[in-house]
Design an enzyme around this catalytic site. Structure first.
Site, PDB file in Angstrom:
ATOM      1  N   GLU A 173       1.009  -1.321   0.010  1.00  0.00           N
ATOM      2  CA  GLU A 173      -0.093   0.115  -0.033  1.00  0.00           C
ATOM      3  C   GLU A 173       0.816   1.253   0.047  1.00  0.00           C
ATOM      4  OE1 GLU A 173      -3.086  -0.449   3.187  1.00  0.00           O
ATOM      5  OE2 GLU A 173      -3.881  -1.885   1.938  1.00  0.00           O
ATOM      6  N   GLU A 292      -5.588  -8.342  -0.449  1.00  0.00           N
ATOM      7  CA  GLU A 292      -6.267  -8.106   0.858  1.00  0.00           C
ATOM      8  C   GLU A 292      -7.762  -7.982   0.489  1.00  0.00           C
ATOM      9  OE1 GLU A 292      -4.848  -5.354   3.966  1.00  0.00           O
ATOM     10  OE2 GLU A 292      -2.671  -5.704   3.039  1.00  0.00           O
TER      11      GLU A 292
END
Ligand code: AHR
Length: 513
Positions: A173, A292
């Site tokens: 991320e 995710e």
């Protein structure tokens, strides 16, 4: 009663399901590792300190790959701290989750645990506070056979054989302002490209996953993907997607429609990958790693406040209910419907932290979401078929029109010929289902399992672990190649056709029974 039809043809295929679509994730955070998979002082611990009860539940899920060690944690991770003699490993602050990482459980322990759990590792490298040099050293430590500084260090630490880790995440991320060392797309694209290039020089057998946007709501979504692909297309094999869904407003119909958003998200990322492919005139396709995904909001809604700067705080421990299990089942259907492009997906996470498995000092139990995950992982392997769903729709607040019925059919191998996963999202009406399956006329309806509950908010807890469990259903029949019957309101279903045994005869002509 509302009617729905499924149209399935064994020759109209989406593609082979890559089993890594049933992956999961263990981050060094909360009680995922400490008091989750690892608790040496527990009566359930094996000789290495791994919880046997947890290992059994993990094996029950048949998880082919587990991403490790983060997540946000990885962006400050110094992997060297986590290997070698335990008493010499330094304790560090983890700025991502405001906890202390003692490093008592590290890289090599995870490798040993993964072997016992029958799973492969998807390793992430720190591109937050670190860069290509440390990532290359980590790869040398893990995969190089021997005769170099880091590979010999691994041997010295008691691991003579290469860990042979094939799948590598290039950071986590990196677009998120919460991420240690977060970057612009341009900055990340370059560092990812260089890291992947060096790592592939060292071990050309590895595959690399570049970070896509942290979620669909990021302002830079789309342009981030395009820039990263533009810079690192040749060095990356997969682009990541992350998305968590929530029911903060209490509008369950809207919550269950989240897969409409997930489906559009996947299609958008595929389009961006293919746009850059066309611009660059490349033959190579970039595949997706949805590394995710889950429901995540209960701990936010309860304003769970973890204790700061301790070793294993109760952190992000969502207790899932029945409607969460319906959505997780539906999200798995969405992933399978995109099996041609999604090759890896990780339910985030695996134990205690937004997880299907929970532990206490006295045992481990299955959350509601365990069941759709387990059964899809067990029966969802094979070839995903283009599954046309003709069903009534409803209007949801956030996602527009959503079908009451969500479904995918998987063509299996051997005796297990066809598995249909289906969710009836209607909160108050059963659906009358029909499906022409005359291509499977030599099959029988082997099983119809249903997950349903009168209480959408029913939870499995340590004291009542079996409130939401799948059961056998008898509302469908399969006659002359036609599947028909009823899908109960708010239910997740697994419908399996198995080939009937061919009739066998003795040499004297008598039938063998
Ligand atoms: O899974 C929990 C966290 O969610 C991960 O650390 C991070 O990558 C994401 O934001």
């Amino acid at each position: 009663m509302k009617k729905a039809e499924l149209i399935v043809d064994k020759d109209f295929q989406v593609g082979q399901v890559d089993e890594r679509i049933f992956g999961s994730f263990i981050e060094q955070m909360g009680r995922a590792v400490y008091n989750g998979i690892y608790q040496p002082e527990s009566p359930f611990a094996d000789e290495e300190g791994f919880r046997r009860d947890v290992l059994d539940l993990v094996r029950g899920l048949r998880v082919p790959v587990v991403r490790y060690p983060g997540g946000n944690f990885v962006s400050g991770f110094r992997w060297e701290d986590s290997v070698g003699e335990k008493s010499l490993r330094p304790a560090r602050t983890d700025l991502a989750w405001k906890r202390i990482e003692t490093n008592e459980f590290g890289l090599n322990e995870f490798v040993s645990w993964a072997r016992k759990a029958d799973t492969e590792i998807m390793m992430s490298v720190n591109l937050g506070t670190r860069g290509p040099e440390d990532a290359k050293n980590l790869l040398e430590y893990c995969n190089f056979p021997g005769g170099t500084y880091y590979s010999d260090l691994r041997k010295k630490h008691g691991y003579p054989r290469s860990h042979d880790i094939k799948l590598w995440c290039m950071g986590n991320e990196m677009d998120g302002p919460w991420q240690m060392g977060h970057k612009t797309a341009q900055e990340y694209g370059r560092v990812m490209q260089e890291t992947a290039r060096l790592m592939k020089q060292l071990d050309p057998s590895i595959e690399t996953v570049a970070c896509g946007s942290s979620n669909l709501a990021m302002k830079t979504f789309g342009s981030w993907e395009e820039t990263v692909l533009d810079i690192g297309y040749d060095e990356m094999d997969y682009l990541s997607l992350h998305q968590y869904y929530e029911n903060m407003s209490g509008d369950t119909a809207d919550f269950l429609a989240s897969t409409v958003g997930m489906d559009e998200f996947i299609s958008s990322v595929v389009s961006i990958c293919d746009c850059v492919k066309a611009k660059k005139r490349r033959k190579k396709k970039i595949y997706l790693s949805f590394d995710e995904w889950n429901v995540w909001y209960h701990s936010k809604m309860n304003k769970q406040k973890p204790e700061k700067w301790v070793k294993a705080p109760h952190q992000v421990e969502d207790i899932y209910n029945f409607e969460d299990a319906l959505l997780v089942g539906s999200m798995l259907i969405t992933l399978l419907r995109h099996a041609d492009r999604i090759k890896i997906a990780c339910l985030a996470q695996l134990v205690n932290v937004i997880a299907p498995i929970m532990t206490s000092d006295s045992g481990a139990w299955r959350q509601t979401i365990y069941y759709p995950y387990q059964l899809t992982s067990r029966y969802g392997r094979g070839t995903a078929l283009q599954t046309i769903v003709k069903a009534p729709v409803y209007e949801s607040k956030t996602y527009g029109y959503a079908s009451y019925l969500d479904a995918v059919a998987i063509l299996g191998e051997g005796k297990e010929r066809l598995s249909i996963f289906a969710v009836n999202k209607s909160l108050d009406e059963d659906l009358e289902l029909s499906c022409d399956l005359r291509q499977f006329v030599n099959c029988r309806l082997a099983e119809h399992l249903i997950l349903t509950n009168d209480d959408m908010k029913a939870e499995n807890t340590e004291s009542e672990p079996d409130k939401v469990v799948p059961g056998k259903a008898d509302t469908l029949k399969f006659e002359s190649g036609i599947l028909s019957g009823v899908l109960r309101k708010h239910s997740w279903n697994l419908i399996r056709l198995e080939e009937t045994e061919p009739e066998r005869y003795q040499s004297d002509g008598r039938q063998i029974h």
